[in-house]
Design a protein around this motif. Sequence first.
Motif, PDB file in Angstrom:
ATOM      1  N   CYS A  85       0.808  -0.941   0.164  1.00 42.79           N
ATOM      2  CA  CYS A  85      -0.011   0.050  -0.103  1.00 42.79           C
ATOM      3  C   CYS A  85       0.784   1.318  -0.021  1.00 42.79           C
ATOM      4  O   CYS A  85       1.503   1.347   0.625  1.00 42.79           O
ATOM      5  CB  CYS A  85      -0.647  -0.231   1.369  1.00 42.79           C
TER       6      CYS A  85
ATOM      7  N   ALA B 161       1.213   6.136  -0.335  1.00 46.91           N
ATOM      8  CA  ALA B 161       0.466   6.870   0.083  1.00 46.91           C
ATOM      9  C   ALA B 161       1.914   8.581  -0.473  1.00 46.91           C
ATOM     10  O   ALA B 161       2.992   7.833   0.160  1.00 46.91           O
ATOM     11  CB  ALA B 161       0.274   7.390   1.353  1.00 46.91           C
TER      12      ALA B 161
ATOM     13  N   THR C 154       0.249   9.074  -5.654  1.00 43.67           N
ATOM     14  CA  THR C 154      -1.024   8.886  -5.475  1.00 43.67           C
ATOM     15  C   THR C 154      -2.130   9.925  -5.036  1.00 43.67           C
ATOM     16  O   THR C 154      -3.095   9.981  -5.273  1.00 43.67           O
ATOM     17  CB  THR C 154      -1.085   7.503  -3.538  1.00 43.67           C
TER      18      THR C 154
ATOM     19  N   LYS D 288      -5.478   6.954   4.591  1.00 44.08           N
ATOM     20  CA  LYS D 288      -6.744   6.286   4.430  1.00 44.08           C
ATOM     21  C   LYS D 288      -7.341   7.759   3.332  1.00 44.08           C
ATOM     22  O   LYS D 288      -7.419   7.180   2.596  1.00 44.08           O
ATOM     23  CB  LYS D 288      -7.406   6.881   5.993  1.00 44.08           C
TER      24      LYS D 288
ATOM     25  N   ARG E 268      -4.918   9.462   0.984  1.00 42.61           N
ATOM     26  CA  ARG E 268      -4.060  10.245   0.015  1.00 42.61           C
ATOM     27  C   ARG E 268      -3.114   9.004  -0.685  1.00 42.61           C
ATOM     28  O   ARG E 268      -2.977   8.364  -1.524  1.00 42.61           O
ATOM     29  CB  ARG E 268      -3.095  10.943   0.780  1.00 42.61           C
ATOM     30  N   GLY E 269      -3.836   7.667   0.399  1.00 38.14           N
ATOM     31  CA  GLY E 269      -3.067   6.060  -0.601  1.00 38.14           C
ATOM     32  C   GLY E 269      -3.698   5.226  -1.049  1.00 38.14           C
ATOM     33  O   GLY E 269      -4.986   5.465  -1.263  1.00 38.14           O
ATOM     34  N   GLN E 270      -3.240   3.877  -1.707  1.00 36.07           N
ATOM     35  CA  GLN E 270      -3.992   3.326  -2.338  1.00 36.07           C
ATOM     36  C   GLN E 270      -3.433   1.974  -2.507  1.00 36.07           C
ATOM     37  O   GLN E 270      -2.007   1.458  -2.182  1.00 36.07           O
ATOM     38  CB  GLN E 270      -3.859   3.927  -4.031  1.00 36.07           C
ATOM     39  N   THR E 271      -4.171   1.205  -1.924  1.00 41.84           N
ATOM     40  CA  THR E 271      -3.334  -0.441  -2.567  1.00 41.84           C
ATOM     41  C   THR E 271      -2.516  -0.459  -3.901  1.00 41.84           C
ATOM     42  O   THR E 271      -3.824  -0.401  -4.769  1.00 41.84           O
ATOM     43  CB  THR E 271      -4.715  -1.322  -1.624  1.00 41.84           C
TER      44      THR E 271
ATOM     45  N   ASP F 114      -7.450  -4.696  -0.944  1.00 41.19           N
ATOM     46  CA  ASP F 114      -7.771  -3.766  -1.123  1.00 41.19           C
ATOM     47  C   ASP F 114      -7.819  -2.990  -0.221  1.00 41.19           C
ATOM     48  O   ASP F 114      -9.247  -2.582   0.881  1.00 41.19           O
ATOM     49  CB  ASP F 114      -8.457  -2.915  -1.783  1.00 41.19           C
TER      50      ASP F 114
ATOM     51  N   VAL G 264      -6.971  -0.872   1.340  1.00 44.10           N
ATOM     52  CA  VAL G 264      -7.277   0.760   2.117  1.00 44.10           C
ATOM     53  C   VAL G 264      -7.894   1.207   2.514  1.00 44.10           C
ATOM     54  O   VAL G 264      -8.573   1.500   3.524  1.00 44.10           O
ATOM     55  CB  VAL G 264      -5.884   1.330   1.321  1.00 44.10           C
ATOM     56  N   ALA G 265      -9.195   0.543   1.610  1.00 46.04           N
ATOM     57  CA  ALA G 265     -10.778   0.498   1.732  1.00 46.04           C
ATOM     58  C   ALA G 265     -10.693  -0.022   3.123  1.00 46.04           C
ATOM     59  O   ALA G 265     -11.982   0.739   3.726  1.00 46.04           O
ATOM     60  CB  ALA G 265     -10.821   0.541   0.827  1.00 46.04           C
TER      61      ALA G 265
ATOM     62  N   ARG H  37      -7.358  16.500  -0.594  1.00 42.18           N
ATOM     63  CA  ARG H  37      -6.104  14.934  -1.310  1.00 42.18           C
ATOM     64  C   ARG H  37      -4.756  15.608  -1.180  1.00 42.18           C
ATOM     65  O   ARG H  37      -4.156  15.637  -0.727  1.00 42.18           O
ATOM     66  CB  ARG H  37      -6.276  14.127  -2.461  1.00 42.18           C
TER      67      ARG H  37
END
Length: 231
Positions: free
Chosen positions: A31, A33, A37, A101, A103-106, A111, A113-114, A182
């Motif tokens: 993940c 951030a 992202t 949470k 600004r991030g992504q998996t 997933d 982060v979701a 973001r």
Amino acid sequence: MSLTDKQLRNTKLRKLHERLRQAVPGYLALCEAGSTTAGDSWVEGRSDRDIAIVISQPDAASTALVQTTLSDLGFNDTYLFLIIAQDIFLTTTSEQDLSMKFRGQTLFGPDLVAQKELPPRDFAASIVQKGLAGMERKLANRLLNSNFWSEDHLKDKLYPELKRLFMFLAARHYADTGVYPRSRQDVANVCDSSELQQVWSVLAAFDSATKAEVIAATEAALGWLKNYPRF
């Protein structure tokens, strides 16, 4: 970072994901951030990729396997990796959790982060109180030394502080409204501040900015902070 460069780097991260999935018991996901992202400008030589390696229950053996894999794949200064347990990753314990949470992504894996909890707004407020308390003093001290510091040294001292200013203000907006802006430009926009727009534009092209532009942006940030309402 160009699209081609980003694709190449993600290819290496995909290889890392596959290697960890095969070699490390309990490995779950990569993940990320940060700038790449959130849509912030990539500043070559200063920006890095903050990657969380999420493992269900990391221990000394899994940490050693991860370290060996990172070395084998030839990662460099551009990357900052962190091994984190799944239960800790999913909760909110630090300011980095806000960034992950919102600004991030998996990148690879389920997933997570979701699945991260929605950070309490009062927690965000506490981060702002602590963070902004020393921000004016830090910026003022750096300006005090700016005339005799070299341009490179001044930039090294100011870049992380100015980035943190935008992080604190994003957290403040979230505490007030429940909406987390973001990107740094988003922060400047929601604050409706020409001073923060000036700071953002300098940060976006930091290494090509002149020393005078960096000083002027810091003065703008400091002036704005002095008039900023506290909680």
